[in-house]
Motif scaffolding. Structure first.
Motif, PDB file in Angstrom:
ATOM      1  N   UNK A  41       0.829  -1.204   0.000  1.00 52.92           N
ATOM      2  CA  UNK A  41       0.000   0.000   0.000  1.00 52.92           C
ATOM      3  C   UNK A  41       0.861   1.250   0.000  1.00 52.92           C
ATOM      4  N   UNK A  42       0.319   2.348  -0.539  1.00 53.02           N
ATOM      5  CA  UNK A  42       1.120   3.571  -0.622  1.00 53.02           C
ATOM      6  C   UNK A  42       0.237   4.801  -0.366  1.00 53.02           C
ATOM      7  N   UNK A  43      -0.697   5.068  -1.276  1.00 53.25           N
ATOM      8  CA  UNK A  43      -1.685   6.142  -1.121  1.00 53.25           C
ATOM      9  C   UNK A  43      -1.052   7.513  -0.991  1.00 53.25           C
ATOM     10  N   UNK A  44       0.173   7.657  -1.493  1.00 54.61           N
ATOM     11  CA  UNK A  44       0.881   8.939  -1.424  1.00 54.61           C
ATOM     12  C   UNK A  44       2.032   8.926  -0.432  1.00 54.61           C
ATOM     13  N   UNK A  45       1.964   8.028   0.553  1.00 55.29           N
ATOM     14  CA  UNK A  45       2.974   8.055   1.621  1.00 55.29           C
ATOM     15  C   UNK A  45       4.344   7.594   1.152  1.00 55.29           C
ATOM     16  N   UNK A  46       4.405   6.945  -0.010  1.00 57.38           N
ATOM     17  CA  UNK A  46       5.712   6.485  -0.490  1.00 57.38           C
ATOM     18  C   UNK A  46       6.208   7.311  -1.671  1.00 57.38           C
TER      19      UNK A  46
END
Lengths: 155, 261, 763
Positions: free
Chosen positions: C242-247
């Motif tokens: 998962x990422x959703x922008x955080x990576x």
């Protein structure tokens, strides 16, 4: 400390520090990386395993306290390339995105269907409320559980 | 020496590196701690899990309702009565029930057994009168009959720590009302004014009868419940909300148990 | 010449709900995520972080830490090979704090040791003397002249300042409504923690296995900070949980490489959940003031808005988030006149950056609340008001850009509103009611409400950013027959780009067996898995490469139709093509933000049905209906998965998710107190995929990832307003907001008017 565990049907031995969880031992010592480390406090279910048949979060089990117990992880379910019906249903229903929560859901679903082969929506939601998924919004996971129930999960 | 029952509290401290006890003694497989006796009087071993409280007749409907709100199935499979009691978090879900039931905590050491009323057991957040050489071996209470309930407020529909919790027990045969409040003070609190108010109504109308409470009586009961709280603002909720929701819970609880005989 | 075998129908082509190739390893627990990486003899990294929101570092003493057993390296800013800083859009962040710390959680020192416990203890044994400085933890306060300046004093804590001036902002309207709105800080909460493994090479190079959204951008930031040329740093994508922008931002990448280079050993770093809350950027909190004007028959005349976004201590992607909040701040409506002023400010809060919806989420909460206010003032049905103002092809958004190709906004609204409503409540089971397992209500106090919202966002990068993706497609013959191999650097973060690449290649080449190879930096950049752009960009690159491969096959077939040939025969040598795909150029933003800054737009509508226990202020979302303009669903099942998952995140922001800060410190850095929706919180979703192919996109497929997160939040809050009658100007909606209905604003507020610096202090 030296630990002896029954993991997925085999006797295993591993070194563990006093403060370490069963999850750490499964992953870092026994190379069973399928149980995931997402919250370390029993709030997400990603490390769900069965201990003596009970569904638990491996992160909340002190490794030393698992001495001599029967531990079953997600790696116990598939037979080589042949997926367990719960795994098949998750693949077919589109219940897998990033997949980090998936092993935990698979183990929890298998435990649910063992005890309740035809669960209702409400029963599924309650039984899986300890497993967090951040990708799917749960709709396809619910469908996957129904699918595996319909196929008779032990097949 | 640190004791480990279900591990749901201690393991978090270990995983987050907050505690490194030299020795941990796991007591999760001591069969003597998993006993459960019911015979008008309930004796529940410290090792009884929440899952067992849900699956078996544990002599308290409120305790069962409380057990259903604890964590997730994974947590309920390992978390125990004894762990909840010994940790003594003001948010421990079974604790308001034990308070409302006037339960007794049973402690044992090499010197023998000690029985402490729950009302005197907790002394602060995660603090209690257990000595280092003692083990919580269980709790006991009189079977109070069916007129009891537990509820808790949290901003998620499952797996949430209580912003506030309430247990109400109306023991019709022993003619007593117990109200235990969680997450709204440094310890589990008893709403004794509310208890007295409700007991007087039962006394006036007959303890064994179904009655429909008046709106005014329910409101007053709720108000008295709320005044017993000593809440603070924290990351889970405000003191003002805690007082408010306790009043609502009090009203609803009393209107629910009124007809239970 | 042999006769071609009869062609069997291809399974898993564009438009089919094919299963994911990565799903079987994922369900078996065999898929290797960043935190599952290991090497014999590897070391473990740990980070020491600042406990202060703003302080001068007087002294760091690492002697005790270095002397501890098992410790192989302890690095502070004094030990760095260069003074280079990093950052996604502005290099303003030191690799390790140098002389000053600007937020609680800022990395100060890093350690490598033989085991994680030794590393953790050594980090704790580093003695840092801090001299606290005055901190500013409110973005509106940060814009005031007296506020301490965190970076270049002449910027006055302004990271970005965007004005959209459209038509005549002073136009007059029959009916005017006004409001102030606030969006709290949301966490992406990807389940997979930040993790990476760095392996040093004998030649001073390093290979980093990393869970990230954009390998090449990481490389661009990492290499200079290591003092190495890019050729000496190789990145390989690890499984991404998962990422959703955080990576999208660099977290531990540079640190783990530095430790590997310093120790000449493989080093793994994995954040725990608590550290993860400090280690990655969050969604920008926003304070907004809005004024809408309309004619008596419900035509929008103007929109004015002032939006202040909290950028935290370092800029990250604040520039683009501010631009998005402003550009899309008028909503998916025809707005002839507008003045929208958005500012992003440095504060001593943890840095904020990308999260699904990226600026559009914040302003949508404001303008959709305004649309409901306007509907009430005009006594027009809120859905009808939205339909009446819906953008059509050829209309202009407030940036004066014409919407071309696909703008079925009215259709999205109409079809969402037409989806079936859930049945009336029949059960008194508390699990199906607000409060759920808490047994709080058996029906007492429960009121139902329905709310509606529409949103828009750009797809791909905007404002003249050189947006491209590179794909290599190779068709060859092996023991298994004909196989197509697709290689790109596109990060699979769960969204399904592997499916898109596979299905496009299969469709174009007519080859059943398609293998999507592991992304790395040996091929050109694919850009990030963000901005809903990978289907358009990497899908487009794969499509183009496949067409070139196919052209070569046609040449080799010498006049025969490919359908009549056994392709294997044409593959005595493999056919390989590498293509870089770009979308049409966009324009750099001008002073008034009036030009063609974006490539295309995405639209979705959401309708929420909620049950609210009005006495306890708890909410149960009963159903979400959505219609979304997807252009073309390459894999309908995967598209629905994106819609449902995005809605769950929108639901979280609406009713439970907030990173709570006190004096810059996160008060709830755990999944016990940062609540994510469970299966009991997420209702059934009914959806209608609207397929108006966009002429510039592969198969017409627009991106789908972000719109579900944009308008679901305001729809849910509108439904709660309908059930409770409360104003609810802030998300997440807290029980207090419902039961007390008190003003939810605290600290500094944006004053009515067009100046973000115009502010007043509340309480």
């Amino acid at each position: 400390m030296r630990l002896r565990l029954q993991v997925n049907g085999s006797q295993r031995e591993a070194e563990a520090r006093e403060h370490e969880s069963l999850l750490t031992v499964l992953r870092e010592r026994l190379g069973l990386w399928g149980s995931k480390n997402a919250c370390e406090q029993g709030e997400c279910g990603s490390c769900s395993v069965l201990i003596d048949g009970d569904l638990v979060c491996a992160c909340l089990v002190l490794a030393g306290a698992a001495q001599g117990r029967d531990v079953r992880t997600v790696e116990d379910l598939a037979a080589g390339e042949h997926l367990h019906p719960v795994q098949r249903a998750f693949v077919d229903a589109g219940a897998v995105q990033c997949g980090f929560c998936t092993p935990g859901f698979i183990v929890a679903t298998a435990a649910l269907l063992r005890d309740n082969p035809e669960p209702s929506d409400a029963e599924i939601r309650e039984a899986l409320s300890g497993n967090i998924c951040r990708c799917t919004g749960y709709g396809k996971i619910l469908e996957a559980v129904h699918r595996s129930a319909a196929q008779g999960y032990t097949s | 020496m640190t004791l480990l029952a279900g591990g749901t509290d201690l393991m978090v401290d270990l995983n987050f590196g907050r505690k490194r006890p030299e020795h941990v003694v796991a007591i999760d497989r001591v069969p003597e701690l998993a006993h459960l006796e019911r015979n008008g009087h309930v004796r529940m071993g410290a090792g009884v899990t929440y899952t067992r409280m849900l699956a078996e007749d544990v002599g308290s409907a409120a305790l069962r309702e409380a057990a259903r709100t604890v964590g997730s199935p994974q947590i309920r499979n390992v978390g125990t009565l004894g762990g909840n009691v010994a940790t003594s978090s003001p948010a421990g879900d079974t604790l308001p029930v034990l308070a409302a039931l006037d339960a007794v905590v049973v402690l044992r050491s090499k010197q023998g057994e000690r029985r402490v009323p729950f009302a005197h057991f907790m002394t602060g957040p995660k603090k209690n009168v257990r000595r280092a050489d003692e083990l919580v071996i269980g709790a006991e209470w009189d079977d109070a009959g069916p007129a009891q309930t537990f509820m808790k407020a949290g901003t998620r529909n499952a797996m949430v720590i209580a912003i506030a919790g309430l247990a109400l027990v109306v023991d019709r045969s022993r003619k007593r009302v117990g109200v235990g409040l969680g997450s709204c003070g440094p310890t589990i609190l008893r709403a004794s004014q509310a208890e007295g108010f409700a007991a007087a109504i039962f006394e006036a109308h007959g303890w064994d009868r179904h009655l429909t409470p008046s709106e005014a009586e329910l409101k007053e009961f709720g108000r008295l419940v709320a005044t017993a709280a000593r809440p603070i603002d924290d990351v889970r909720g405000t003191a003002a909300y805690r007082r408010h929701v306790l009043a609502v819970m009090g009203e609803r609880a009393l209107s629910r148990v009124w007809s239970m005989t | 010449m042999t006769i071609a075998p009869p062609k069997t129908r291809l399974r898993g082509v564009v438009g089919e709900s094919a299963p994911r190739a990565d799903a079987p390893p994922k369900v078996k627990g065999e898929f290797v995520y960043g935190s599952d990486l290991s090497r014999e003899g590897m070391l473990y990294g740990a980070t020491l972080r600042s406990p202060h929101p703003h302080a001068r570092i007087a002294r760091i003493d690492v002697a005790a830490a270095r002397a501890m057993p098992g410790v192989r390296a302890v690095l502070t800013s004094d030990d760095l090979p260069t003074r280079e800083k990093f950052g996604l859009m502005r290099a303003d962040q030191p690799v390790l704090a140098t002389r000053v710390v600007r937020y609680v959680g800022e990395p100060v020192a890093i350690v490598a040791a033989d085991d994680p416990e030794q590393a953790r203890l050594a980090a704790r044994a580093i003695n840092v003397e801090y001299e606290p400085l005055s901190a500013v933890t409110d973005p509106v306060a940060a814009l005031q002249s007296a506020a301490p300046k965190l970076h270049d004093p002449k910027d006055g804590n302004v990271i970005e300042d965007v004005r959209v001036v459209h038509g005549d902002p002073d136009a007059r309207a029959d009916v005017v409504v006004e409001g102030e709105y606030e969006v709290a800080m949301q966490d992406q909460a990807a389940l997979g923690p930040e993790a990476g493994l760095a392996v040093p090479g004998p030649d001073g190079s390093v290979t980093l296995h990393i869970a990230t959204q954009w390998l090449h951008e990481d490389l661009r930031q990492i290499a200079p900070c290591l003092g190495l040329p890019e050729e000496k740093v190789r990145l390989v994508l690890a499984g991404v949980g998962g990422a959703f922008g955080a990576r999208e931002d660099v977290t531990l990448q540079i640190h783990v490489c530095l430790l590997a280079l310093a120790t000449k050993r493989a080093v793994r770093m994995t954040y725990g959940r608590e550290e993860s809350f400090y280690g990655h950027v969050h969604r920008h909190p926003a304070r907004m003031w809005y004024r809408h004007g309309a004619t008596r028959d419900g035509r929008l005349v103007f929109v004015r808005a002032t939006i202040v976004l909290d950028g935290g201590a370092y800029a990250s992607s604040t520039f683009a988030v501010v631009a998005n909040a402003a550009c899309f701040g008028g909503g998916p409506y025809r707005v002839p006149n507008a003045l929208i002023h958005a500012v992003g400010a440095y504060t001593n809060n943890p840095p904020t950056g990308a999260m699904r919806g990226f600026g559009a989420v914040q302003s949508c909460f404001g303008y959709e609340a305004q649309m409901d206010k306007l509907a009430a003032a005009l006594v027009i049905d809120p859905v009808e008001l939205r339909a009446r103002n819906a953008l059509e092809n050829g209309d202009r958004i407030v940036t004066d850009q014409q919407v071309e190709g696909s703008a079925p906004v009215a259709e999205v609204i109409r079809r969402c509103a037409a989806l079936p409503l859930p049945p009336q409540r029949s059960s008194n089971d508390p699990l199906e009611l607000p409060g759920g397992a808490g047994n709080l209500t058996h029906g007492e106090g429960v009121k139902r409400g329905v709310g509606f919202a529409v949103g828009l966002k750009n797809v791909c990068y905007s404002h003249a950013f050189d947006d491209f993706s590179t794909a290599r497609v190779r068709v060859e013959r092996d023991q298994g027959g004909v196989v197509a191999r697709v290689h790109t650097a596109a990060s699979e973060v769960g969204q399904g780009i592997v499916l898109v690449c596979e299905q496009i290649a299969r469709t174009e080449l007519g080859v059943q067996r398609v293998i999507v190879e592991t992304p790395d930096t040996t091929i050109g950049s694919a850009g990030s898995s963000s901005a809903s752009r990978q289907t358009w960009m990497t899908g487009g690159a794969v499509l183009a490469a496949c067409r070139e491969v196919k052209a070569e096959l046609v040449t080799r077939a010498r006049g025969r139709r490919l359908d009549d040939v056994d392709v294997a025969e044409l593959l005595d040598t493999p056919v390989e093509r590498v293509v870089t795909h770009r979308h049409r150029p966009t324009e750099k933003r001008n002073d008034t933000t009036q030009n063609d800054g974006h490539v295309a737009f995405l639209f979705a509508a959401h309708r929420a049905v909620v049950d609210v226990d009005v006495d306890t202020g708890l909410v149960k979302v009963v159903q979400i209906a959505t219609a979304q303009d997807v252009g073309k669903a390459i894999n309908p099942l995967a598209v629905i998965g994106q819609l449902e998952g995005g809605i769950a995140q929108g639901l979280g922001l609406a009713v439970m998710e907030e990173v709570q800060l006190k004096d810059g410190a996160v008060r709830n850095a755990s999944f016990t107190d940062y609540l994510l929706p469970t299966m009991l919180d997420m209702p059934p979703v009914v959806c209608d995929l609207i397929e108006f192919p966009h002429p510039d996109a592969p198969y017409g497929a627009k991106g789908v990832g972000e719109p579900p997160t944009i308008s679901s939040t305001p729809a849910i809050v509108a439904a709660i307003r309908a059930a409770t009658g409360r104003a609810l100007e802030r998300v997440p909606v807290r029980p207090d907001d419902i039961v007390f209905g008190a003003s939810s604003h605290s600290g500094w507020r944006v004053a009515a008017g067009d100046d973000p610096r115009g502010a007043e202090r509340v309480r």
